[in-house]
Design a protein around this motif. Structure first.
Motif, PDB file in Angstrom:
ATOM      1  N   ILE A  80      -3.267   3.369  -1.145  1.00  0.00           N
ATOM      2  CA  ILE A  80      -3.356   2.789  -2.861  1.00  0.00           C
ATOM      3  C   ILE A  80      -2.313   1.387  -2.594  1.00  0.00           C
ATOM      4  O   ILE A  80      -1.614   1.301  -2.811  1.00  0.00           O
ATOM      5  N   ASP A 136      -3.690  -1.504  -8.037  1.00  0.00           N
ATOM      6  CA  ASP A 136      -4.425  -0.737  -9.069  1.00  0.00           C
ATOM      7  C   ASP A 136      -3.916  -0.527 -10.059  1.00  0.00           C
ATOM      8  O   ASP A 136      -3.726   1.007  -9.786  1.00  0.00           O
ATOM      9  N   GLU A 137      -4.363  -1.329 -10.972  1.00  0.00           N
ATOM     10  CA  GLU A 137      -3.602   0.053 -12.489  1.00  0.00           C
ATOM     11  C   GLU A 137      -4.132   0.755 -12.949  1.00  0.00           C
ATOM     12  O   GLU A 137      -3.184   2.218 -12.690  1.00  0.00           O
ATOM     13  N   GLU A 138      -5.146   1.330 -12.134  1.00  0.00           N
ATOM     14  CA  GLU A 138      -5.900   2.891 -12.182  1.00  0.00           C
ATOM     15  C   GLU A 138      -5.044   3.837 -11.871  1.00  0.00           C
ATOM     16  O   GLU A 138      -5.418   5.305 -12.110  1.00  0.00           O
ATOM     17  N   LYS A 139      -4.771   3.463 -10.544  1.00  0.00           N
ATOM     18  CA  LYS A 139      -3.969   4.289  -9.825  1.00  0.00           C
ATOM     19  C   LYS A 139      -2.456   4.202  -9.875  1.00  0.00           C
ATOM     20  O   LYS A 139      -1.575   4.977  -8.653  1.00  0.00           O
ATOM     21  N   TYR A 155      -0.088   6.114 -11.469  1.00  0.00           N
ATOM     22  CA  TYR A 155      -0.372   7.502 -11.661  1.00  0.00           C
ATOM     23  C   TYR A 155       0.070   7.820 -10.572  1.00  0.00           C
ATOM     24  O   TYR A 155       0.922   8.966 -10.084  1.00  0.00           O
ATOM     25  N   GLU A 156      -1.137   7.387 -10.178  1.00  0.00           N
ATOM     26  CA  GLU A 156      -0.837   8.680  -8.043  1.00  0.00           C
ATOM     27  C   GLU A 156      -0.178   8.190  -7.670  1.00  0.00           C
ATOM     28  O   GLU A 156       0.960   8.766  -6.686  1.00  0.00           O
ATOM     29  N   ILE A 157       0.136   6.517  -7.025  1.00  0.00           N
ATOM     30  CA  ILE A 157       1.623   5.640  -6.547  1.00  0.00           C
ATOM     31  C   ILE A 157       2.352   6.901  -7.351  1.00  0.00           C
ATOM     32  O   ILE A 157       3.289   7.170  -6.034  1.00  0.00           O
ATOM     33  N   HIS A 179       3.146  10.286  -5.219  1.00  0.00           N
ATOM     34  CA  HIS A 179       3.763  10.036  -3.831  1.00  0.00           C
ATOM     35  C   HIS A 179       4.776   9.516  -3.659  1.00  0.00           C
ATOM     36  O   HIS A 179       5.475   9.807  -2.691  1.00  0.00           O
ATOM     37  N   TRP A 233       0.834  -1.282  -0.296  1.00  0.00           N
ATOM     38  CA  TRP A 233      -0.256  -0.110  -0.062  1.00  0.00           C
ATOM     39  C   TRP A 233       1.148   1.262  -0.108  1.00  0.00           C
ATOM     40  O   TRP A 233       1.901   1.207   0.793  1.00  0.00           O
ATOM     41  N   THR A 253      -0.522  -1.393  -4.845  1.00  0.00           N
ATOM     42  CA  THR A 253      -0.114  -0.731  -5.761  1.00  0.00           C
ATOM     43  C   THR A 253      -0.520  -1.657  -7.003  1.00  0.00           C
ATOM     44  O   THR A 253       0.159  -1.608  -8.562  1.00  0.00           O
TER      45      THR A 253
END
Length: 339
Positions: A147, A151-154, A156-158, A161, A143, A149
């Protein structure tokens, strides 16, 4: 009020009022930190200032637990691994390597400075790549700021961070001019030119390389190149920077320059630092040291506690700082020393 003088408390209040002016507010908060206020209090207060002012409501939570959504994975657990396992797979999805990480569980707090030690092949770099979702778990969960990791949709957000700095800075430098290289990340975020300019200037000043902004990277020393690589990550405004043996290819002066920059980013900007290193003197500067062996966590504590296990460290092929080694040898010879 118990940790700051009346003058300091007045400046503290002023810092809150100046929350819309990031540089000025940080200047005062850093002053308070020098006066004796703990890093955690400073981070929470600064974060509250950002949130209260309304300018950085979406990003303030990278430092403060009160700004993130409440739940199991709060910012106190900026990075959390739960029974994490990993092995490489072939094209058919079958295991192509032994287990590199084995049921590993750990959490890293926001704003901390963590050093990761271990012999070659113990899983340090593999763990680091999970923090940036370069690699994904084959078992368990990783996490990042709450989030998953996987989750392919996230993705970019990961990666907003957690930024990553590799061992060889030449692998990360992509432009022929220093400031253009630092601007590469923000440009790909689609930021307007004035915002990119501000981020590039701030990042270069933060690592002490602003005067070299128009130089060619290939004319810089190894330590300067590594600081440029770090500036490129800072310009992305991550809440955590993972550095995978950033001083391994540097001479002592270059190592000192990079470590000074890393400490400054943690203490003055509240950025979470994960430093993978083979140098015990570097690890001793961290708040927390994690020792890995064969895909597991062997030791996890403050540096003074970890390095007190001299025989256990030597058993897995690691050294301890020279001063610790000297004390250990003297005690082995029966010479009494104060704790």
């Amino acid at each position: 009020r118990r940790t700051a003088s009346q003058q300091g408390y007045s400046i503290w209040i002023a810092a809150m009022c100046m929350g819309t002016r990031r540089r000025a507010s940080q200047k005062w908060c850093t002053f308070l930190l020098r006066m004796g206020c703990s890093q955690r209090v400073w981070r929470y207060w600064w974060c509250f200032c950002c949130w209260y002012s309304g300018k950085n409501k979406d990003t303030a939570g990278i430092f403060c637990p009160y700004c993130l959504k409440k739940g199991e994975n709060t910012v106190e657990k900026l990075i959390a691994a739960e029974h994490l396992s990993f092995h490489y797979t072939d094209e058919e999805g079958k295991p192509a390597s032994p287990e590199i990480l084995k049921d590993l569980t750990l959490t890293l707090e926001a704003g901390s400075f963590v050093a990761v030690l271990g012999h070659n092949g113990c899983g340090k770099s593999t763990l680091a790549k999970h923090m940036n979702a370069i690699l994904l778990p084959t078992g368990g969960k990783m996490w990042i700021a709450g989030i998953d990791t996987c989750d392919e949709e996230k993705l970019y957000e990961i990666r907003q961070h957690v930024g990553m700095v590799f061992q060889n800075p030449d692998n990360q430098i992509v432009a022929t001019i220093v400031e253009e290289d630092v601007a590469f990340g923000p440009e790909n975020l689609g930021l307007p030119p004035e915002a990119i300019r501000e981020r590039v200037d701030d990042a270069l000043k933060a690592v002490g390389m602003y005067e070299y902004r128009m130089h060619a990277p290939n004319q810089l020393s190894g330590g300067q190149k590594q600081r440029i690589a770090i500036a490129g990550i800072i310009a992305m405004r991550p809440s955590c920077i993972v550095l995978d043996e950033p001083t391994a290819m540097l001479d002592p002066k270059g190592r000192m320059e990079v470590m000074k920059t890393i400490r400054m980013l943690n203490r003055s900007y509240g950025i979470t630092i994960v430093l993978i290193t083979h140098y015990m003197e570097e690890a001793a500067q961290a708040d927390r040291v994690i020792v890995m062996d064969d895909g597991n966590i062997l030791l996890d504590d403050r540096p003074e506690e970890v390095f007190s296990h001299v025989e256990q460290m030597k058993a897995i092929g690691l050294d301890v700082p020279q001063v610790t080694e000297l004390v250990y040898e003297l005690r082995q010879q029966g010479i009494p020393l104060d704790s």
